[in-house]
Design a protein around this motif. Structure first.
Motif, PDB file in Angstrom:
ATOM      1  N   ALA A  84     131.420 -75.885   1.886  1.00 53.53           N
ATOM      2  CA  ALA A  84     129.945 -76.747   1.735  1.00 53.53           C
ATOM      3  C   ALA A  84     130.067 -77.220   0.914  1.00 53.53           C
ATOM      4  CB  ALA A  84     128.952 -76.039   1.337  1.00 53.53           C
ATOM      5  N   GLN A 123     117.349 -73.575   1.286  1.00 52.95           N
ATOM      6  CA  GLN A 123     117.435 -74.083   1.006  1.00 52.95           C
ATOM      7  C   GLN A 123     118.692 -73.736  -0.317  1.00 52.95           C
ATOM      8  OE1 GLN A 123     113.621 -76.491  -0.073  1.00 52.95           O
ATOM      9  NE2 GLN A 123     114.519 -78.269   2.001  1.00 52.95           N
ATOM     10  N   TYR A 124     118.138 -73.104  -1.000  1.00 51.50           N
ATOM     11  CA  TYR A 124     118.878 -72.911  -2.416  1.00 51.50           C
ATOM     12  C   TYR A 124     119.257 -71.157  -2.357  1.00 51.50           C
ATOM     13  CZ  TYR A 124     117.417 -77.259  -4.170  1.00 51.50           C
ATOM     14  OH  TYR A 124     116.819 -77.904  -4.501  1.00 51.50           O
ATOM     15  N   ALA A 152     120.050 -80.277  -7.487  1.00 49.60           N
ATOM     16  CA  ALA A 152     120.012 -80.923  -5.871  1.00 49.60           C
ATOM     17  C   ALA A 152     119.740 -82.079  -5.433  1.00 49.60           C
ATOM     18  CB  ALA A 152     120.009 -79.285  -5.876  1.00 49.60           C
ATOM     19  N   VAL A 169     122.019 -75.966   3.109  1.00 50.26           N
ATOM     20  CA  VAL A 169     121.348 -75.336   2.034  1.00 50.26           C
ATOM     21  C   VAL A 169     121.421 -77.210   0.551  1.00 50.26           C
ATOM     22  CG1 VAL A 169     122.971 -74.342  -0.232  1.00 50.26           C
ATOM     23  CG2 VAL A 169     122.575 -72.993   2.401  1.00 50.26           C
ATOM     24  N   LEU A 170     121.230 -77.289   0.272  1.00 51.88           N
ATOM     25  CA  LEU A 170     121.305 -77.848  -1.255  1.00 51.88           C
ATOM     26  C   LEU A 170     121.853 -77.431  -2.246  1.00 51.88           C
ATOM     27  CD1 LEU A 170     117.379 -79.580  -0.700  1.00 51.88           C
ATOM     28  CD2 LEU A 170     119.546 -80.535   0.277  1.00 51.88           C
ATOM     29  N   GLY A 171     121.714 -76.593  -2.504  1.00 54.46           N
ATOM     30  CA  GLY A 171     122.415 -76.014  -4.244  1.00 54.46           C
ATOM     31  C   GLY A 171     122.300 -74.980  -4.138  1.00 54.46           C
ATOM     32  N   ALA A 172     123.715 -74.332  -4.943  1.00 57.53           N
ATOM     33  CA  ALA A 172     124.167 -72.937  -4.766  1.00 57.53           C
ATOM     34  C   ALA A 172     124.187 -72.443  -6.300  1.00 57.53           C
ATOM     35  CB  ALA A 172     125.304 -72.292  -4.299  1.00 57.53           C
ATOM     36  N   LEU A 213     125.488 -72.978   6.734  1.00 57.23           N
ATOM     37  CA  LEU A 213     125.429 -74.208   5.253  1.00 57.23           C
ATOM     38  C   LEU A 213     124.721 -75.216   5.173  1.00 57.23           C
ATOM     39  CD1 LEU A 213     128.260 -72.865   3.046  1.00 57.23           C
ATOM     40  CD2 LEU A 213     125.447 -71.679   3.368  1.00 57.23           C
ATOM     41  N   VAL A 245     127.359 -79.227  -0.466  1.00 55.86           N
ATOM     42  CA  VAL A 245     126.387 -78.390  -1.479  1.00 55.86           C
ATOM     43  C   VAL A 245     126.391 -78.832  -2.935  1.00 55.86           C
ATOM     44  CG1 VAL A 245     125.155 -76.023  -1.873  1.00 55.86           C
ATOM     45  CG2 VAL A 245     125.950 -76.703   0.082  1.00 55.86           C
TER      46      VAL A 245
END
Length: 545
Positions: free
Chosen positions: A474, A387-388, A543, A450-453, A447, A477
């Motif tokens: 993304a 998720q990250y 996020a 994926v919530l956050g990067a 992706l 994100v």
């Protein structure tokens, strides 16, 4: 009252005009060293020649730059089949082509062979500088380029031995044995130094001392500087030392680029040679690309490696001067070599500043040449149910990763350095190989979960490009980034970053927070362990908000 000119007057003039030239290049979005090079050419046209202080400063800057390269070297990751075979084949083919061209232009066989060998070499200094500036020394293409350059440096030693009619001393074997013998005591001594200033002084002494030792026994001092860095590359303070010598090295390299520029004279008798050898530069780049792709590397790696090696070596000036002194090369020929080297520097710097963008533009064409096989530089194709993402698993990235994992989040880290990946895997962290500046990586990854990067790359331009790619591939994100300066923060926000941590400002706030009396201070013990209490290693991720 008459004005008295002191030895420092010329240096102040050089520094002042270099500052103006660098500022002009920066305004044009070119590397500042293009400005320094242009100023040097202008001084050369006005009749100036580099004085001893400028030459020594430039030489010291080159040695510290290559010492920094050595600090990033991992021999087991450096020498592989594509690097060694690709380097040998390129030397053989490019030398042959240059010899044929020189013979066609009327040179005798001996002089044609000398021209061919010299023109086949690329600049170690320039490639190391551009890779270091982009934080790409440990990227796959950076390691390939440095491996090829070390091979070329070994060949350069042989060329210098032949043209100067001097044999490499048998003492050279003793020097190598001595360095291997003192490696462990040297590492213990470096670790025992508990002063930042003394560590910096010891690092400079090590770089210049080993380089001088190599020079005494007729070995390449540049290779000596790289070796000095490699001797302590595995120490935990190697990255810190690289950071500490950065500003010293950058200042001294001004002397190198000024002196290179001053040596270029426009009064060349054979302009047709200058034009012909300048036209050969794209051939050098294409040949590197073709050979590396043929040997199984991805088109992107081959393209970026070729771009970083698109130059003629500063070694041409050293070997050319020696050949001229021994009657193997005319003064007019030496002048041609000098001017061609300067022109190649001027071409190399802006091209490598834009190398990633150039690959993006031509990737449709270059990927047609890529072999259909498993590539050793293949990026991650899956991040599982993460998720990250944490991009860059250095100290900052590791702190962000651990923070997220303690919160129970599913997190994956990406990095390009094999040593970093091995360390992180041994520590039980989920990491994978991936260059965050690689458009093909983001195109291949799914992706959706994926919530956050967290973008934790060390170089500002790398963080900016990664943010742009993330936002493109993304859009939903949440991207968290950091900046050292306000203008960097503004650029990152404009590129699509949702959160930008201003490190210095947040460090001040954190210090103030820690200074509060216990009754009023917030309880942060559950959030952050002691080893990560530095504000530099903190990230605020929103996020889920």
């Amino acid at each position: 009252m008459a004005m008295t000119e002191t030895p420092m007057t010329s240096e102040l003039l050089y520094l002042t005009t270099a500052l103006a030239g660098g500022a002009a290049a920066s305004r044009l979005k070119l590397p500042v060293f293009v400005g320094y090079l242009g100023v040097g050419v202008a001084f050369g046209m006005a009749g100036h020649t580099p004085d001893e202080l400028l030459l020594q400063a430039g030489e010291a800057g080159v040695l510290l730059l290559l010492f920094g390269v050595g600090l990033h070297l991992r021999p087991r990751n450096l020498f592989s089949l594509p690097m060694m075979l690709g380097g040998f084949l390129h030397l053989a083919i490019s030398t042959t082509v240059c010899v044929v061209a020189a013979r066609y232009m009327g040179f005798a066989w001996g002089e044609a062979l000398l021209w061919g060998l010299l023109l086949s070499l690329s600049s170690t200094v320039l490639a190391a500088k551009t890779l270091d500036s982009g934080g790409e020394l440990t990227a796959f293409h950076g390691r390939v380029a440095i491996g090829i350059l070390i091979l070329q440096d070994i060949v350069a030693i042989a060329i210098l031995v032949v043209v100067s009619n001097t044999a490499t001393s048998l003492w050279s074997l003793g020097v190598v044995a001595l360095l291997l013998a003192v490696r462990n005591p040297l590492q213990k001594w470096m670790l025992a130094i508990n002063s930042d200033e003394l560590q910096l002084l010891a690092a400079v002494l090590l770089a210049l001392g080993v380089a001088e030792l190599f020079s005494i026994v007729n070995l390449n001092p540049e290779l000596g500087a790289i070796t000095a860095g490699a001797l302590i590359a595995k120490l935990p303070l190697s990255e810190t030392l690289a950071d500490r010598i950065w500003s010293v090295k950058e200042l001294l390299l001004v002397g190198f680029f000024l002196s290179i520029g001053m040596r270029a004279s426009p009064s060349v008798e054979h302009w047709e040679l200058v034009v012909a050898f300048t036209i050969l530069l794209p051939f050098k780049a294409w040949l590197f690309f073709a050979l590396l792709v043929l040997l199984g590397l991805r088109a992107r790696t081959a393209f970026l490696t070729g771009a970083s090696l698109t130059s003629y070596s500063e070694f041409m000036l050293i070997a050319g001067a020696s050949a001229n002194a021994h009657g193997l090369l005319s003064s007019a020929g030496l002048n041609v070599l000098t001017l061609v080297t300067v022109i190649s520097f001027a071409i190399h710097l802006p091209i490598n500043r834009l190398s990633h963008q150039l690959y993006d533009r031509f990737q449709g064409m270059t990927r047609h040449f890529e072999r259909d096989m498993s590539h050793p530089d293949e990026p991650a194709s899956s991040i599982g149910a993460a998720q990250y993402l944490v991009l860059g698993m250095g100290r900052t990235g590791t702190a962000a990763y651990d923070f997220l994992r303690r919160r129970g989040e599913k997190v994956t880290g990406l990095d390009t350095d094999p040593e970093v990946l091995s360390f992180q895997l041994a520590a039980g962290r989920r990491v994978a190989y991936g260059d965050a500046q690689d458009r093909e990586l983001w195109r291949a990854l799914r992706l959706t979960s994926v919530l956050g990067a967290v973008v934790a790359l060390p170089r500002a331009d790398a963080r900016l490009r990664t943010t742009e790619l993330l936002r493109e591939y993304a859009p939903k994100v949440v991207i968290s980034n950091f900046a050292m300066y306000q203008h960097e923060a503004e650029q990152l926000r404009a590129a699509g970053a949702d959160n930008v941590s201003s490190l210095l400002a947040e460090a001040g706030e954190r210090l103030a927070e820690l200074s509060l009396v216990p009754a009023r201070a917030p309880d942060l013990s559950a959030e952050l362990p002691a080893e990560h209490c530095s504000a530099v290693d903190n990230f605020s991720l929103n996020a889920k908000q």
